[in-house]
Design a protein around this motif. Structure first.
Motif, PDB file in Angstrom:
ATOM      1  N   GLN A 185       1.984  11.313   1.141  1.00 55.11           N
ATOM      2  CA  GLN A 185       1.924  12.601   2.232  1.00 55.11           C
ATOM      3  C   GLN A 185       2.083  11.474   3.458  1.00 55.11           C
ATOM      4  OE1 GLN A 185      -0.606  15.418   1.958  1.00 55.11           O
ATOM      5  NE2 GLN A 185      -0.645  15.057   3.628  1.00 55.11           N
ATOM      6  N   GLU A 186       2.857  13.059   3.934  1.00 54.55           N
ATOM      7  CA  GLU A 186       3.471  12.390   5.272  1.00 54.55           C
ATOM      8  C   GLU A 186       3.469  10.809   5.268  1.00 54.55           C
ATOM      9  OE1 GLU A 186       1.122  13.829   8.475  1.00 54.55           O
ATOM     10  OE2 GLU A 186       1.506  15.654   7.483  1.00 54.55           O
ATOM     11  N   GLY A 187       4.423  10.127   4.535  1.00 49.51           N
ATOM     12  CA  GLY A 187       5.167   8.936   4.804  1.00 49.51           C
ATOM     13  C   GLY A 187       4.296   7.743   3.851  1.00 49.51           C
ATOM     14  N   LYS A 188       3.189   7.918   3.236  1.00 50.78           N
ATOM     15  CA  LYS A 188       2.621   6.981   2.636  1.00 50.78           C
ATOM     16  C   LYS A 188       2.112   7.424   1.511  1.00 50.78           C
ATOM     17  CE  LYS A 188      -0.035   6.032   6.925  1.00 50.78           C
ATOM     18  NZ  LYS A 188      -1.339   5.530   8.197  1.00 50.78           N
ATOM     19  N   ILE A 189       2.282   6.528   0.548  1.00 47.34           N
ATOM     20  CA  ILE A 189       2.125   6.602  -0.915  1.00 47.34           C
ATOM     21  C   ILE A 189       1.001   6.638  -1.186  1.00 47.34           C
ATOM     22  CG2 ILE A 189       2.217   5.390  -3.066  1.00 47.34           C
ATOM     23  CD1 ILE A 189       4.856   4.068  -1.628  1.00 47.34           C
ATOM     24  N   ILE A 190       0.742   7.897  -1.887  1.00 49.20           N
ATOM     25  CA  ILE A 190      -0.849   7.523  -2.558  1.00 49.20           C
ATOM     26  C   ILE A 190      -1.455   7.735  -3.535  1.00 49.20           C
ATOM     27  CG2 ILE A 190      -1.278   9.438  -0.090  1.00 49.20           C
ATOM     28  CD1 ILE A 190      -1.020  12.306  -2.253  1.00 49.20           C
ATOM     29  N   VAL A 191      -0.625   7.324  -4.960  1.00 50.96           N
ATOM     30  CA  VAL A 191      -0.742   7.310  -6.147  1.00 50.96           C
ATOM     31  C   VAL A 191      -1.924   5.846  -6.067  1.00 50.96           C
ATOM     32  CG1 VAL A 191       1.242   8.819  -6.677  1.00 50.96           C
ATOM     33  CG2 VAL A 191       1.753   6.249  -6.835  1.00 50.96           C
ATOM     34  N   PRO A 192      -2.391   6.010  -7.110  1.00 53.64           N
ATOM     35  CA  PRO A 192      -2.526   4.107  -7.313  1.00 53.64           C
ATOM     36  C   PRO A 192      -1.760   3.672  -7.179  1.00 53.64           C
ATOM     37  CG  PRO A 192      -3.845   6.022  -9.069  1.00 53.64           C
ATOM     38  CD  PRO A 192      -2.460   6.016  -8.492  1.00 53.64           C
ATOM     39  N   GLU A 193      -1.503   2.136  -5.854  1.00 58.47           N
ATOM     40  CA  GLU A 193      -1.125   1.654  -6.470  1.00 58.47           C
ATOM     41  C   GLU A 193      -2.290   0.061  -6.476  1.00 58.47           C
ATOM     42  OE1 GLU A 193       0.578   1.066  -2.251  1.00 58.47           O
ATOM     43  OE2 GLU A 193       0.392   2.616  -2.129  1.00 58.47           O
ATOM     44  N   PRO A 194      -1.433  -1.576  -6.639  1.00 60.30           N
ATOM     45  CA  PRO A 194      -2.196  -3.277  -6.013  1.00 60.30           C
ATOM     46  C   PRO A 194      -2.419  -2.817  -4.856  1.00 60.30           C
ATOM     47  CG  PRO A 194       0.421  -2.883  -7.431  1.00 60.30           C
ATOM     48  CD  PRO A 194       0.094  -1.343  -6.784  1.00 60.30           C
TER      49      PRO A 194
END
Length: 329
Positions: free
Chosen positions: A316-325
């Motif tokens: 989303q607008e340059g930021k990863i939004i899927v689950p991540e550590p």
């Protein structure tokens, strides 16, 4: 000089992880002899077999020599391509990779007079980039169509059926013994299935910063229109120098992962690595897993992408939004 030695040390000891039995070849040109000497000094602390190949700096056309001499890397176990332009997409690189040699693409092109080995982005935590790439690649791998939009007006669709994503973070062991200094996830997209508008507001690859955003329109995988403004005219003039219509074909989607990188047009490899950007690679993509040959390869970089893999949004607008550590960003 201290920063250049730091950069050379990172490359030899942390990325290539040179061994005493390795036979190393450093490919460079006279313009980058200082960088080659720094790499050689570091390598010589590990192995006695270090060679340097000086090639004529032909700029964007340097890859043609390595297309015409596919076997040139055969005597070596490890190759560092420390030239101005990337060699990772050449036939010689593809042959070396297929024969399980270690290969690092290290494009040294900068626009601010500093050596690329002096840049701080080389200090990115490679474990962090590896973890982040696995999160993104999980969704890319299981998708066939990818849509990218940006606040500046990008609305682009690419397809990747039958194509596998990969990632680079410099560390050869992390990416099956070949890598690039660019810290990114990449997809060798289908060469006839990119459509829509990309607004390039980051970098024009080797020629530096996009001073004005420029609209680039793709149809059936190929650039069919570049906006008529100062940035667009600069881009068109540069692409004309390749004298190859295949340079207009989109062959790669890349997503930057390096949180220490800035996209300011000063350093080709830093620009395309920057977290919060995406890029479309034009021209040759054969060593990435595609089928497109051309006289060269370079990237157009844009800021703040929202990325959708099929129906799942992963950025989303340059930021990863899927689950991540939690510790990554």
């Amino acid at each position: 000089m201290r920063k250049m030695e730091r950069g050379a040390s990172i490359i030899i000891h942390k990325w290539v992880r040179l061994k005493p039995w390795d036979r190393l070849l450093i490919v460079t040109s006279k313009e980058y002899e200082q960088e080659a000497k720094a790499l050689r000094r570091q390598a010589s602390t590990v192995t006695r077999s270090v060679s340097v190949l000086l090639v004529e700096n032909k700029g964007m056309h340097v890859g043609m020599f390595f297309d015409d001499n596919e076997e040139i890397f055969d005597p070596y176990t490890t190759i560092i391509a420390a030239t101005e332009y990337s060699l990772v997409t050449t036939k010689a690189a593809k042959r070396a990779i297929r024969r399980h040699k270690k290969f690092l693409s290290l494009p040294l092109s900068t626009n601010d007079g500093r050596s690329m080995l002096r840049y701080d982005f080389l200090m990115m935590d490679t474990k962090k980039s590896r973890m982040l790439s696995k999160v993104i690649m999980k969704y890319l791998k299981n998708s066939s169509r990818i849509r990218i939009t940006t606040p500046a007006g990008t609305d682009l669709t690419v397809e990747k059926r039958g194509r596998e994503p990969g990632f680079f973070n410099g560390v050869l062991k992390d990416s099956k013994d070949y890598s690039s200094a660019s810290i990114e996830v990449y997809v060798p997209i289908e060469e006839t299935r990119t459509n829509g508008i990309m607004v390039v507001d980051g970098s024009l690859g080797y020629i530096g910063r996009a001073e004005n955003p420029v609209r680039v329109r793709f149809e059936a995988g190929r650039i069919v229109e570049i906006e008529d403004n100062p940035t667009g005219n600069r881009l068109k003039a540069y692409m004309d120098q390749y004298q190859d219509p295949r340079i207009c074909i989109a062959g790669e989607l890349g997503i930057g992962l390096n949180s220490l990188s800035k996209c300011e047009g000063n350093c080709y490899i830093e620009d395309e690595s920057a977290y919060g950007t995406f890029h479309i690679g034009l021209g040759r993509n054969i060593a990435l897993g595609g089928i497109q040959n051309a006289k060269g390869h370079f990237d157009l970089v844009a800021h703040s992408p929202s990325i959708y893999t099929d129906n799942r949004q992963i950025m989303q607008e340059g930021k990863i939004i899927v689950p991540e550590p939690d510790f990554i960003y």
